[in-house]
Design a protein around this motif. Structure first.
Motif, PDB file in Angstrom:
ATOM      1  N   PRO A   1      16.847  -1.333  -8.502  1.00  0.00           N
ATOM      2  CA  PRO A   1      16.375   0.032  -8.164  1.00  0.00           C
ATOM      3  C   PRO A   1      14.951   0.044  -7.620  1.00  0.00           C
ATOM      4  O   PRO A   1      14.635   0.847  -6.733  1.00  0.00           O
ATOM      5  CB  PRO A   1      16.463   0.768  -9.510  1.00  0.00           C
ATOM      6  CG  PRO A   1      17.507   0.039 -10.279  1.00  0.00           C
ATOM      7  CD  PRO A   1      17.359  -1.391  -9.881  1.00  0.00           C
ATOM      8  N   LYS A   2      14.097  -0.845  -8.129  1.00  0.00           N
ATOM      9  CA  LYS A   2      12.726  -0.907  -7.609  1.00  0.00           C
ATOM     10  C   LYS A   2      12.737  -1.248  -6.121  1.00  0.00           C
ATOM     11  O   LYS A   2      12.058  -0.610  -5.310  1.00  0.00           O
ATOM     12  CB  LYS A   2      11.928  -1.960  -8.381  1.00  0.00           C
ATOM     13  CG  LYS A   2      10.466  -2.084  -7.948  1.00  0.00           C
ATOM     14  CD  LYS A   2       9.840  -3.357  -8.467  1.00  0.00           C
ATOM     15  CE  LYS A   2       9.839  -3.410  -9.966  1.00  0.00           C
ATOM     16  NZ  LYS A   2       8.853  -2.476 -10.544  1.00  0.00           N
ATOM     17  N   LEU A   3      13.505  -2.277  -5.755  1.00  0.00           N
ATOM     18  CA  LEU A   3      13.563  -2.674  -4.349  1.00  0.00           C
ATOM     19  C   LEU A   3      14.149  -1.566  -3.488  1.00  0.00           C
ATOM     20  O   LEU A   3      13.724  -1.352  -2.336  1.00  0.00           O
ATOM     21  CB  LEU A   3      14.389  -3.956  -4.204  1.00  0.00           C
ATOM     22  CG  LEU A   3      13.815  -5.218  -4.866  1.00  0.00           C
ATOM     23  CD1 LEU A   3      14.688  -6.420  -4.543  1.00  0.00           C
ATOM     24  CD2 LEU A   3      12.382  -5.474  -4.410  1.00  0.00           C
ATOM     25  N   GLN A   4      15.122  -0.841  -4.024  1.00  0.00           N
ATOM     26  CA  GLN A   4      15.722   0.252  -3.259  1.00  0.00           C
ATOM     27  C   GLN A   4      14.701   1.366  -2.986  1.00  0.00           C
ATOM     28  O   GLN A   4      14.624   1.894  -1.866  1.00  0.00           O
ATOM     29  CB  GLN A   4      16.924   0.808  -4.020  1.00  0.00           C
ATOM     30  CG  GLN A   4      18.109  -0.148  -4.073  1.00  0.00           C
ATOM     31  CD  GLN A   4      19.226   0.349  -4.978  1.00  0.00           C
ATOM     32  OE1 GLN A   4      18.987   1.150  -5.890  1.00  0.00           O
ATOM     33  NE2 GLN A   4      20.436  -0.144  -4.755  1.00  0.00           N
ATOM     34  N   VAL A   5      13.913   1.719  -4.004  1.00  0.00           N
ATOM     35  CA  VAL A   5      12.907   2.762  -3.832  1.00  0.00           C
ATOM     36  C   VAL A   5      11.839   2.315  -2.837  1.00  0.00           C
ATOM     37  O   VAL A   5      11.414   3.082  -1.959  1.00  0.00           O
ATOM     38  CB  VAL A   5      12.277   3.122  -5.195  1.00  0.00           C
ATOM     39  CG1 VAL A   5      11.038   3.999  -5.005  1.00  0.00           C
ATOM     40  CG2 VAL A   5      13.301   3.824  -6.069  1.00  0.00           C
ATOM     41  N   LEU A   6      11.392   1.065  -2.957  1.00  0.00           N
ATOM     42  CA  LEU A   6      10.365   0.561  -2.045  1.00  0.00           C
ATOM     43  C   LEU A   6      10.875   0.531  -0.611  1.00  0.00           C
ATOM     44  O   LEU A   6      10.156   0.903   0.335  1.00  0.00           O
ATOM     45  CB  LEU A   6       9.923  -0.841  -2.485  1.00  0.00           C
ATOM     46  CG  LEU A   6       9.202  -0.932  -3.837  1.00  0.00           C
ATOM     47  CD1 LEU A   6       8.905  -2.386  -4.176  1.00  0.00           C
ATOM     48  CD2 LEU A   6       7.912  -0.117  -3.815  1.00  0.00           C
ATOM     49  N   ALA A   7      12.127   0.086  -0.435  1.00  0.00           N
ATOM     50  CA  ALA A   7      12.696   0.029   0.913  1.00  0.00           C
ATOM     51  C   ALA A   7      12.816   1.421   1.523  1.00  0.00           C
ATOM     52  O   ALA A   7      12.619   1.608   2.732  1.00  0.00           O
ATOM     53  CB  ALA A   7      14.062  -0.653   0.870  1.00  0.00           C
TER      54      ALA A   7
ATOM     55  N   GLY B   1       0.801  -1.226   0.000  1.00  0.00           N
ATOM     56  CA  GLY B   1       0.000   0.000   0.000  1.00  0.00           C
ATOM     57  C   GLY B   1       0.825   1.263   0.000  1.00  0.00           C
ATOM     58  O   GLY B   1       0.405   2.271   0.567  1.00  0.00           O
ATOM     59  N   LEU B   2       1.993   1.249  -0.626  1.00  0.00           N
ATOM     60  CA  LEU B   2       2.868   2.425  -0.619  1.00  0.00           C
ATOM     61  C   LEU B   2       2.366   3.468  -1.621  1.00  0.00           C
ATOM     62  O   LEU B   2       2.150   3.146  -2.795  1.00  0.00           O
ATOM     63  CB  LEU B   2       4.306   2.015  -0.968  1.00  0.00           C
ATOM     64  CG  LEU B   2       4.944   0.966  -0.051  1.00  0.00           C
ATOM     65  CD1 LEU B   2       6.354   0.651  -0.508  1.00  0.00           C
ATOM     66  CD2 LEU B   2       4.939   1.437   1.395  1.00  0.00           C
TER      67      LEU B   2
END
Length: 566
Positions: free
Chosen positions: A169-175, A157-158
């Motif tokens: 990069p996707k995982l980095q932004v989500l984290a 729900g971000l």
């Protein structure tokens, strides 16, 4: 694998025409209608979920399932194939939209359709099925990981927009944005997963995807849960198909999108033929691969003209069609008609569908795609080269690029195959008239070798003589301290010779000529005989061909006899 069709066989033979010629009755229509409705119920939430995950709006997924699904069944070479958007295209479509915009995706999809039609007309359908299983498993498992990663934003729900398409990069932004975590979204998604898996355990025929989405939509509407829905994110879906529209096809734009079109065409071709093979295995039927490619091409052009996504044969929906009793392509056509009816009648209700529920649907899709059992089996039991292909394809798919993963995986698999084939080619000294494994082989060989005429040497070749093994002949003559007068090559166990093998035989024959050695070749099989004839392996005193080893020995006695004797 299906052989290439004989010359004169029509390339385009839709199974629908075959069915109509056989006779189509009311009983078959009832069975197809039930199966078509069942598949439509499954496809409805999937089409929307796949579109949202691809970076498009839900209506494009429905348009793809309706237009492309109808054309794939009506024109295809399989009785049971169900077409539409699939999970394998999510990372490709997302990246194309991010780079070239949605108009670029539409044009690339149309171009891919043209490429698929050309592939079918050129009869390459059978060739596209020669995909190593470790490559397919690694590629599919990699796509499953990408699909799961693409749904993390909705699962958590971000409140993010423009999340990078690349995995790391996707995982980095989500984290970095976990502070916006919405527990209601995660709870709703996990609830959908539980409902789908629970209903699947209770009854395989229950449309778990649809039931889970309906329950989640009702919960959000009645309880006012704070999660995004199709209505809040996209404003709902229209109650009609998008209008027919020709994309801008200027030459610079076509050249810019050509790599993306090749990627779509390749994946659509491979996945559709894999789905058709699965359907054949479930039913005992036999699909027409070139017709299937032409149908996939027409369907992708049709989807693009109505603003849809790339489409291909969907393995899960095809299997659902078979299990629901579908008998002919009419079931797939009716599935598209039922979906159109749902859109025309119930489009306003789609606004209430929560996006976390669609994410839960795709989590199940990703798990089903992962082929975790086959992945573990190959890692545990397969040869080392197959494990390398599996892991390399998987890693490149997840961390680099899908197209590069296929290309590198195919190259590595091809080199591994050539290495194995080269290892099968053996050059053995002696006459060995007994099969390998006979207990007295060694003694028999030495006795027979002693009985060879003076000045005669024998070598036996076993296995395919191709470019990977041709260098084994380079030093063959160096094994003799004194050159023989006659050299017999036993080739009865060589099933295949290529141009490199012929070149190696030419070089050996020329070396024999320079040393005054007569070369006798015995036991040639049909394929080596044909290739040697076409490529003109020399005859006339330089190379003699005889049908078998006894004939070679008889000729060698005459040729090796000292002058004035024999």
């Amino acid at each position: 694998m299906n052989p290439l069709p004989p010359r004169g066989t029509p390339v385009f033979q839709p199974k629908l025409l075959t069915v109509l010629r056989e006779g189509y009755g009311a009983g078959t229509l009832r069975a197809d209608a039930v199966a078509g409705l069942t598949v439509a119920v499954v496809a409805l939430p999937l089409a929307m979920a796949l579109a949202v995950a691809s970076g498009a709006d839900p209506a494009t997924g429905l348009a793809t399932a309706i237009v492309a699904g109808f054309l794939i069944s009506a024109l295809g070479g399989s009785r049971f194939q169900i077409g539409g958007p699939t999970g394998a295209f999510i990372p490709i479509v997302y990246a194309i939209i991010a780079t070239h915009g949605f108009d670029g995706l539409v044009l690339a999809t149309a171009m891919a359709g043209v490429l698929l039609v050309l592939a079918g007309l050129l009869r390459v359908g059978a060739l596209m099925k020669y995909m190593p299983q470790p490559l397919v498993t690694g590629f599919t498992a990699g796509i499953a990981v990408i699909i799961f990663a693409s749904q993390l934003q909705e699962l958590l729900g971000l409140p993010l927009r423009d999340v990078p398409a690349a995995f790391v990069p996707k995982l980095q932004v989500l984290a970095a944005n976990l502070g916006g975590f919405n527990p209601w979204a995660l709870g709703l998604a996990l609830g959908c997963v539980a409902v789908i898996l629970g209903l699947r355990r209770l009854s395989a025929s229950t449309p778990g995807f649809l039931v889970a989405v309906v329950l989640a939509s009702a919960a959000v509407a009645l309880l006012g849960l704070p999660v995004d829905t199709i209505g809040t994110r996209f404003g709902g879906i229209p109650s009609a198909l998008p209008r027919f529209h020709l994309p801008d096809a200027s030459l610079p734009r076509l050249l810019e999108l050509l790599p993306a079109a090749f990627t779509i065409a390749f994946l659509a071709g491979v996945e559709s033929l894999l789905s058709a093979v699965v359907a054949d295995g479930m039913t005992g039927a036999k699909h027409r691969s070139n017709t299937e490619l032409i149908a996939q091409g027409a369907a992708n052009v049709g989807s693009a003209l109505f603003g849809g996504l790339p489409a291909t044969g969907a393995i899960a929906r095809t299997a659902t069609n078979i299990r629901a009793g579908g008998r002919t392509p009419v079931a797939g056509m009716l599935h598209a008609a039922f979906l159109l009816g749902f859109v025309l009648v119930a489009a306003p209700l789609a606004s209430y569908v929560p996006l976390p529920a669609l994410a839960g649907v795709l989590v199940v899709v990703a798990w089903n795609m992962s082929e975790h059992g086959a992945f573990r089996h190959i890692l545990r039991s397969a040869p080392r080269a197959d494990r390398l292909v599996l892991l390399l394809t998987f890693g490149l798919t997840v961390f680099v690029d899908l197209t590069l993963a296929i290309e590198v995986g195919m190259v590595v698999a091809a080199f591994a195959f050539m290495h194995r084939m080269a290892g099968l080619f053996e050059v053995s000294s002696g006459v060995k008239l007994f099969e390998a494994g006979d207990e007295d082989e060694a003694g028999a060989d030495s006795g027979q070798r002693a009985a060879l005429p003076e000045g005669v040497e024998v070598f036996r070749f076993s296995g395919p003589l191709f470019f990977g093994a041709a260098n084994r002949l380079d030093n063959l003559m160096d094994r003799f301290p004194t050159p023989p007068r006659v050299f017999i090559l036993r080739m009865g166990q060589v099933p295949f010779v290529d141009a490199s093998g012929v070149h190696a035989l030419h070089a050996l024959a020329e070396r024999c000529r320079r040393q005054g050695i007569v070369l006798v070749v015995s036991g040639l099989q049909p394929q080596p005989t044909e290739v040697l004839d076409r490529m003109h392996l020399p005859h006339a005193g330089l190379v003699h061909r005889v049908p078998d080893f006894p004939a070679a020995l008889a000729l060698a006695r005459t040729l090796a006899a000292p002058p004035g004797m024999g």
